[in-house]
Design a protein around this motif. Structure first.
Motif, PDB file in Angstrom:
ATOM      1  N   VAL A 238      64.671  78.010   8.810  1.00  0.00           N
ATOM      2  CA  VAL A 238      64.990  76.871   9.665  1.00  0.00           C
ATOM      3  C   VAL A 238      64.229  75.646   9.185  1.00  0.00           C
ATOM      4  O   VAL A 238      64.793  74.555   9.057  1.00  0.00           O
ATOM      5  CB  VAL A 238      64.647  77.182  11.139  1.00  0.00           C
ATOM      6  N   TRP A 239      62.937  75.828   8.903  1.00  0.00           N
ATOM      7  CA  TRP A 239      62.116  74.711   8.444  1.00  0.00           C
ATOM      8  C   TRP A 239      62.665  74.132   7.145  1.00  0.00           C
ATOM      9  O   TRP A 239      62.765  72.912   6.975  1.00  0.00           O
ATOM     10  CB  TRP A 239      60.675  75.183   8.254  1.00  0.00           C
ATOM     11  N   ARG A 240      63.033  75.008   6.223  1.00  0.00           N
ATOM     12  CA  ARG A 240      63.579  74.550   4.950  1.00  0.00           C
ATOM     13  C   ARG A 240      64.880  73.775   5.146  1.00  0.00           C
ATOM     14  O   ARG A 240      65.123  72.750   4.500  1.00  0.00           O
ATOM     15  CB  ARG A 240      63.817  75.737   4.014  1.00  0.00           C
ATOM     16  N   GLU A 241      65.745  74.283   6.030  1.00  0.00           N
ATOM     17  CA  GLU A 241      67.038  73.633   6.243  1.00  0.00           C
ATOM     18  C   GLU A 241      66.871  72.242   6.841  1.00  0.00           C
ATOM     19  O   GLU A 241      67.624  71.329   6.513  1.00  0.00           O
ATOM     20  CB  GLU A 241      67.918  74.488   7.156  1.00  0.00           C
ATOM     21  N   THR A 242      65.892  72.074   7.735  1.00  0.00           N
ATOM     22  CA  THR A 242      65.695  70.749   8.339  1.00  0.00           C
ATOM     23  C   THR A 242      65.148  69.756   7.325  1.00  0.00           C
ATOM     24  O   THR A 242      65.225  68.540   7.553  1.00  0.00           O
ATOM     25  CB  THR A 242      64.742  70.819   9.547  1.00  0.00           C
ATOM     26  N   LYS A 243      64.602  70.266   6.202  1.00  0.00           N
ATOM     27  CA  LYS A 243      64.038  69.390   5.179  1.00  0.00           C
ATOM     28  C   LYS A 243      64.955  69.241   3.962  1.00  0.00           C
ATOM     29  O   LYS A 243      64.642  68.481   3.055  1.00  0.00           O
ATOM     30  CB  LYS A 243      62.693  69.953   4.689  1.00  0.00           C
ATOM     31  N   SER A 244      66.057  69.946   3.943  1.00  0.00           N
ATOM     32  CA  SER A 244      66.870  70.005   2.733  1.00  0.00           C
ATOM     33  C   SER A 244      67.996  68.982   2.745  1.00  0.00           C
ATOM     34  O   SER A 244      68.280  68.339   3.754  1.00  0.00           O
ATOM     35  CB  SER A 244      67.465  71.409   2.569  1.00  0.00           C
TER      36      SER A 244
END
Length: 280
Positions: free
Chosen positions: A171-177
């Motif tokens: 989730v964290w990665r997706e919000t930053k991608s």
């Protein structure tokens, strides 16, 4: 007010939003809504002209975006609800091939719906999230599609799946991608990460007696050890010798039972700590 005047207001409203001039957008939105009220077009009826239905829907969609950028989520929700009869009417007109006067290419239905799903996810309203999603699944299947075919819908759906799996790093990665569908979806990133951080903190308290501050920084998706200290103090955690000590469980038996439920999530998250260190 004539249709062309309302169209001019919509064009000006779109321009204000593109330039991030929210006060100007709010003023134009008020004028456009007054015009719709005078034209008796705030709610679609069988006698409402198709062209006017399209214009009214555009105004409400721009209102939803304006509210969202102002972080007025109550207003955003109201706009989403107001839009539903317009979307239903346009789908009916499209199904009956009466679309000559409809400007369906301008519809932001997918984007507004995806944003609403993300809003529900960010506040933990899983019931309404799945209610809206089930309707979308049925509609898509009738057309021979999948909801994941729409990037605006796919994004919150995949985030929800990761949250349910406890895959908080995803989730964290997706919000930053770069896979975030549009800038407006990023508005909820901090809210989602805050929710994740709280979940991990709750599980950590139950699963471990202590953790190194350096691990906690990555585990909690915080930018610095100073931020960890601030977060820990707010949670009432004890800081000593470079470690965070969590309050003792009320009973060892209860702690052991809860560790089975929460430990797997934390074990996965701790495993990502070193990998995340190069990112955070």
């Amino acid at each position: 007010m004539a249709y062309d005047e309302l169209s001019t207001l919509i064009t000006e409203l779109q321009s204000s939003l593109q330039k991030k001039q929210l006060p100007a957008a709010t003023a134009l939105l008020s004028r456009a809504k007054r015009a719709l009220l005078q034209l008796n077009a705030l709610i679609p009826t069988p006698s409402t002209a198709p062209q006017l239905i399209s214009l009214a829907r555009e105004v409400l969609e721009l209102g939803a975006i304006t509210s969202l950028r102002q972080e007025d989520y109550a207003s955003f929700t109201r706009y989403y609800q107001q839009l539903q009869p317009f979307y239903d009417t346009e789908r009916h007109l499209q199904a009956t091939h009466s679309v000559q006067q409809l400007n369906l290419n301008t519809s932001q239905r997918s984007k507004i719906t995806g944003l609403y799903l993300l809003f529900l996810l960010s506040i933990g309203n899983n019931t309404d999230f799945h209610t809206v999603l089930e309707g979308l699944v049925v509609e898509a299947s009738l057309k021979g599609h999948r909801v994941e075919d729409d990037p605006y819908i796919k994004y919150p759906v995949e985030l929800e799946r990761s949250l349910m799996e406890g895959s908080y790093d995803k989730v964290w990665r997706e919000t930053k991608s770069e896979r975030v569908p549009s800038e407006d979806f990023g508005i909820f990133s901090s809210v989602l990460v805050g929710t994740i951080r709280s979940e991990i903190a709750d599980c950590s308290e139950k699963a471990y007696p202590s953790l190194p501050i350096s691990n906690a920084k990555n585990l909690l998706f915080l930018d610095s050890e100073g931020a960890v200290v601030e977060f820990a103090q707010a949670r009432g955690w004890i800081l000593r010798d470079g470690r965070i000590y969590f309050p003792q469980a009320e009973a060892a038996q209860t702690e052991q039972a809860e560790k089975g439920a929460s430990g797997s999530i934390i074990e996965n998250a701790v495993g990502y700590a070193r990998e995340l260190e190069t990112i955070v």
